[in-house]
Write an enzyme that holds these catalytic residues in place. Structure first.
Site, PDB file in Angstrom:
ATOM      1  N   ASP A  98       4.514  -9.778  -2.673  1.00  0.00           N
ATOM      2  CA  ASP A  98       4.049  -8.697  -1.538  1.00  0.00           C
ATOM      3  C   ASP A  98       5.614  -6.966  -1.577  1.00  0.00           C
ATOM      4  O   ASP A  98       6.332  -7.614  -1.302  1.00  0.00           O
ATOM      5  CB  ASP A  98       3.042  -8.877  -0.625  1.00  0.00           C
ATOM      6  CG  ASP A  98       4.290  -9.795   0.024  1.00  0.00           C
ATOM      7  OD1 ASP A  98       4.980 -10.315  -0.413  1.00  0.00           O
ATOM      8  OD2 ASP A  98       4.113  -9.647   1.436  1.00  0.00           O
TER       9      ASP A  98
ATOM     10  N   GLU B  70       5.583 -12.702   2.383  1.00  0.00           N
ATOM     11  CA  GLU B  70       6.481 -12.632   2.581  1.00  0.00           C
ATOM     12  C   GLU B  70       7.197 -11.892   3.653  1.00  0.00           C
ATOM     13  O   GLU B  70       7.316 -11.974   5.054  1.00  0.00           O
ATOM     14  CB  GLU B  70       7.373 -13.019   1.468  1.00  0.00           C
ATOM     15  CG  GLU B  70       9.532 -13.050   1.677  1.00  0.00           C
ATOM     16  CD  GLU B  70       9.967 -12.502   2.325  1.00  0.00           C
ATOM     17  OE1 GLU B  70      10.596 -12.718   3.482  1.00  0.00           O
ATOM     18  OE2 GLU B  70       9.030 -10.785   2.332  1.00  0.00           O
TER      19      GLU B  70
END
Length: 370
Positions: A77, A137
């Site tokens: 991400d 994350e």
């Protein structure tokens, strides 16, 4: 290496909107990477981490292994909202590549693949290697940190492939972090006719900011930042509600415990008579501290750097990563094995093209020496 091919593969990853909340984009990046790994003969598995986030991706050269010689970690991400790629897709000049997630951390994910592509067959037969790519994350790995932790506990060491610092340094320590949401509930009243009947949640919020700031310890590197505040309904109404979001950073996990206890006690007591305060911890990452085992792994990396003619330097940084979780489990962990980059989380993000090939060689050499 074929830098042109590497760049085209990077473009496939960068030119996808894949902020943590853009689940379809995160899944697309995972699918693209899985296809590349499968071409190399590695086993790929999508990992369901719940409906709130995209899938994790686990890649390994030995499907039945219960333990790994090394766990390589990266995240799928970015921090950028949908529409960012349309505004500024990947671009490059003679020295740098730009675009959302180029260095944080699409290039790191790709460097793992290229490092393993060039491994000697004897090393791949000897070593049991796992690559874990998580989808969240950038929002604290709330849904994935247990999965990563379980993998780390089955591994001899962990290498996280976030970008190297702008000066080329690898990362051997990171601050821990925690986020808190505070909600203040007061009593509304007319600010002109009968303000004495009200209890201002905003006034309580103001008192809390001073008290929270006082918990910092500059000498120990413990910082608190009240970064977002909201409250009230109108200027002529004593505010019945207010809220704040607090960011905590620390080098020492004992400082995390101290501040956490203090925040809970302060909020339970309240900051103003007649106003109640509730607190919720939004996210948490322990500090990534250096252990004796980590120092041994650092020496191995330095030896690998000598063999590959890659200068090795180390830096402790304030931002957290998944390395925080694995280091806190007692597993030797180092970070920053991606290409050199900077400008993370901003339109100025870039990676240094000249650093791509040396960092691939360095990662390959480190893994081969385990």
């Amino acid at each position: 290496m074929d830098l042109k091919l590497w760049t085209e593969e990077l473009r496939q990853l960068v030119n996808v909107d894949c902020g943590t909340a853009t689940i379809s984009g995160v899944a697309q990046v995972a699918e693209t990477l899985a296809a590349l790994w499968k071409k190399e003969g590695w086993h790929c598995e999508n990992v369901d981490l719940g409906a709130a986030v995209g899938p994790g991706l686990l890649v390994t050269n030995k499907l039945q292994s219960e333990h790994y010689d090394v766990l390589l970690i990266g995240h799928l991400d970015t921090v950028f909202p949908a529409g960012t790629v349309a505004q500024r897709p990947m671009s490059q000049d003679d020295a740098r590549i730009y675009g959302p997630g180029t260095s944080d951390m699409k290039s790191g994910l790709l460097n793992i693949l290229w490092a393993m592509r060039g491994m000697d067959k004897s090393d791949l037969q000897r070593l049991s290697i796992a690559v874990a790519m998580n989808p969240d994350e950038e929002t604290g790995s709330v849904h994935s940190h247990r999965w990563l932790g379980d993998l780390a506990k089955r591994s001899r060491q962990v290498l996280v492939c976030e970008a190297a610092r702008a000066d080329g340094s690898l990362v051997n320590a990171r601050k821990g972090l925690a986020g808190y949401a505070l909600t203040f509930t007061g009593v509304a009243a007319h600010a002109g006719n009968d303000p004495e009947k009200g209890r201002s949640a905003i006034t309580a919020l103001a008192h809390s900011i001073l008290a929270i700031n006082a918990l910092a310890d500059a000498e120990r590197g413990t910082t608190l930042n009240v970064g977002v505040v909201n409250g009230g309904d109108a200027a002529n109404i004593v505010a019945p509600w207010a809220s704040a979001v607090v960011d905590l950073r620390f080098w020492e996990n004992s400082e995390d415990e101290r501040v956490h206890r203090a925040l809970l006690e302060m909020c339970e007591k309240g900051f103003m008579e007649g106003v109640t305060t509730t607190i919720t911890r939004l996210n948490h990452k322990p500090a990534m501290a250096i252990s004796a085992q980590t120092e041994a792994l650092m020496r191995l990396v330095e030896q690998a750097g000598e063999r590959e003619n890659v200068k090795i330097s180390w830096k402790a940084v304030g931002g957290g990563s998944d390395a925080n979780y694995t280091a806190a489990l007692g597993v030797p962990t180092l970070d920053g094995f991606g290409p050199i980059g900077a400008g993370f989380h901003s339109p100025a993000e870039y990676l240094e093209i000249a650093s791509v090939e040396p960092r691939i060689r360095l990662l390959r050499r480190v893994v081969s020496m385990l």
